[in-house]
Design a protein around this motif. Structure first.
Motif, short mmCIF file in Angstrom:
data_model
loop_
_atom_site.label_atom_id
_atom_site.label_comp_id
_atom_site.label_asym_id
_atom_site.label_seq_id
_atom_site.Cartn_x
_atom_site.Cartn_y
_atom_site.Cartn_z
N SER A 86 0.82 -1.21 0.00
CA SER A 86 0.00 0.00 0.00
C SER A 86 0.85 1.26 0.00
N VAL A 87 2.04 1.19 0.58
CA VAL A 87 2.95 2.34 0.56
C VAL A 87 3.42 2.59 -0.87
N GLY A 116 0.80 4.03 -2.83
CA GLY A 116 0.76 5.46 -2.55
C GLY A 116 1.73 6.25 -3.42
N HIS A 152 -0.36 6.71 1.55
CA HIS A 152 -0.60 5.37 2.08
C HIS A 152 -2.01 5.27 2.67
N SER A 153 -2.42 6.29 3.40
CA SER A 153 -3.75 6.31 4.02
C SER A 153 -4.84 6.35 2.96
N TRP A 162 -2.82 -0.86 7.85
CA TRP A 162 -2.41 0.55 7.71
C TRP A 162 -1.37 0.92 8.78
N GLY A 203 1.93 -0.53 8.10
CA GLY A 203 2.56 0.17 6.97
C GLY A 203 3.36 1.38 7.39
N ILE A 213 6.98 3.09 6.04
CA ILE A 213 7.18 4.51 5.74
C ILE A 213 8.40 5.05 6.50
#
Length: 471
Positions: A126-127, A130, A170-171, A372, A375, A379
């Motif tokens: 997911s990062v 992003g 990412h969010s 999340w 993650g 980050i």
């Protein structure tokens, strides 16, 4: 065919497709699109082109296609068959099948390992998704126009060094994924896939069409399809072997979860073959879209992981219509990432649904928010914690950040082991009658050939990849 069939193993859920029981894909096409969406991800559009470039082009592609046939398709067939026969989440499917055939309860760990792998992978996937979202804005805003390699490199470096910007993208990516999965199989995932997959194919065909208009399309085509075996190394063969396994979302519980929603009258073998073909075609089309742009701008095809986020933006910034086509390309990357990400969240949510008192919405929120939160470690490992190497006391893990360790553990340990034990379970432990019933190809030559490959060829190939990754 009705979209829902009753399954008492599944608890109540808030989504429309779980009130009547365990959800089902509405058709074979729905499953093909969903499984293809899972398989077609960043690995096809980001990783496949650059590893092809690093390993000499056409010869690598031929080996890759052979590996898809010997590893990818057999394991996909086995994983989907296990999921459909169990009719539950990966954990509960393995528990049910082991109990039914009088096998060790330890087989439940195979389902558990797959589910944990999908959980961990989505936390850093997911990062990266992003990053693609950020680059849609960068391209649409004209930031690549006339930019030098130094400025593009600084742009990418600036993104990675800013934890707050990374957290925002990412969010946003995880919110999109949670919203789709929370709506259920028919109302959420299937509807989203029915939109996103045709959009993905349309975008990639537009990109290939543009590449065909360049003077370097012939060079890109030749590079991709003219084999030069002198450029193929042992390492390249093993890379093809590994990527053929990973590109189809195998060993992560994803295909077990998706298989649990597959109607009984759908041919698993034909469907798995179709999904593998779609996945491979998209990877090849990505190469046809990317390599002509690389060659037309005098760049190196073996630019590594930076090919998409550092090399291609330079090309988009220098070519006519670069703002439009650059934006379309990164939208394509986002779509591919989202279709894969929803499949990574699904095994976790399906398991939550089977627990009493947890409906799909709450399962998606609990699972998604937990992923999340994890993650955030990825980050921070790209900037504030880039010097933190938790297992640096061991030579093998020296210099590896949290992000590197998550990638290493899932790609090199959990996924190969998952694929290996899936092949062994169906090939050696599942009853022959059960295998025949799920495959629906009789017990003649075709069945015997498949079982021979699944029992001997596929495990041997996966073991080679596993041992090589540990060396």
């Amino acid at each position: 065919m009705t979209e829902l069939t009753q399954n008492p193993a599944v608890g109540s859920a808030a989504s429309d497709d779980s009130k009547a029981g365990h959800p089902m894909w509405s058709s074979r096409l729905a499953f093909i699109l969903a499984a293809s969406g899972s398989a077609v991800g960043l690995g096809n559009i980001w990783k496949f082109p650059y590893i092809t470039g690093e390993n000499g082009g056409g010869a690598f592609v031929l080996v890759y296609l052979l590996c898809i046939a010997l590893i990818g398709i057999p394991i996909m067939v086995a994983e989907v068959a296990i999921g459909r026969r169990g009719g539950c989440s990966p954990i509960n499917s393995m528990r049910k099948l082991a109990s039914r055939d009088g096998l060790s309860k330890r087989w439940v760990w195979l389902g558990g390992m797959g589910m944990i792998a999908s959980f961990l992978i989505l936390s850093f996937y997911s990062v990266i998704g992003g990053w693609a979202l950020a680059y849609v804005g960068n391209s649409a805003g004209g930031l690549f126009v006339g930019a030098s390699s130094e400025s593009i490199g600084a742009m990418f470096g600036g993104l990675l060094s800013d934890p707050y910007t990374l957290l925002m993208w990412h969010s946003l990516f995880m919110v999109l994924v949670i919203m789709i999965v929370a709506r259920g199989v028919s109302s959420g995932m299937e509807k989203a896939i029915n939109i996103l997959m045709p959009l993905l194919f349309a975008l990639i065909l537009v990109m290939v069409g543009y590449a065909m208009s360049t003077d370097s399309f012939g060079a890109g085509f030749s590079f991709l399809f003219s084999p030069d075996f002198s450029k193929l190394t042992t390492e390249g063969v093993l890379t093809a072997l590994g990527h053929a396994f990973f590109t189809l979302s195998l060993g992560m519980g994803v295909m077990m979860a998706y298989g649990s929603y597959l109607p009984k009258n759908v041919s698993i073998v034909k469907t798995a073959f179709t999904v593998s073909v779609v996945d491979t075609v998209v990877a090849l089309l990505a190469g046809l879209a990317i390599f002509p742009l690389v060659f037309s701008n005098g760049m190196e095809p073996g630019a590594g992981p930076g090919l998409i986020f550092q090399t291609l933006p330079i090309a988009f910034g220098q070519m006519p219509g670069g703002v439009l086509f650059g934006t379309l390309f990164f939208v394509l990357l986002v779509v591919a990432a989202v279709t894969s990400a929803i499949s990574l969240l699904e095994p976790v949510v399906e398991w939550f649904e089977e627990q009493k008192g947890i409906n799909r919405l709450n399962g998606a929120l609990i699972g998604g928010l937990s992923i999340w939160a994890l993650g955030i470690l990825t980050i921070l490992s790209l900037n504030e914690w880039s010097g933190f190497h938790p297992l640096g006391m061991f030579e093998r893990f020296e210099g590896k950040t949290i992000f590197d360790l998550l990638d290493y553990v899932t790609a090199n340990l959990m996924m190969p082991l998952g694929g290996l034990f899936i092949a062994l379970f169906m090939g050696w432990f599942m009853s022959k009658q059960a295998a025949e019933n799920e495959l629906s190809i009789g017990n003649g030559a075709a069945f015997k050939l498949f079982m021979f490959i699944l029992r001997f060829v596929t495990p041997a190939a996966v073991l080679v990849v596993f041992v090589y990754n540990l060396m």
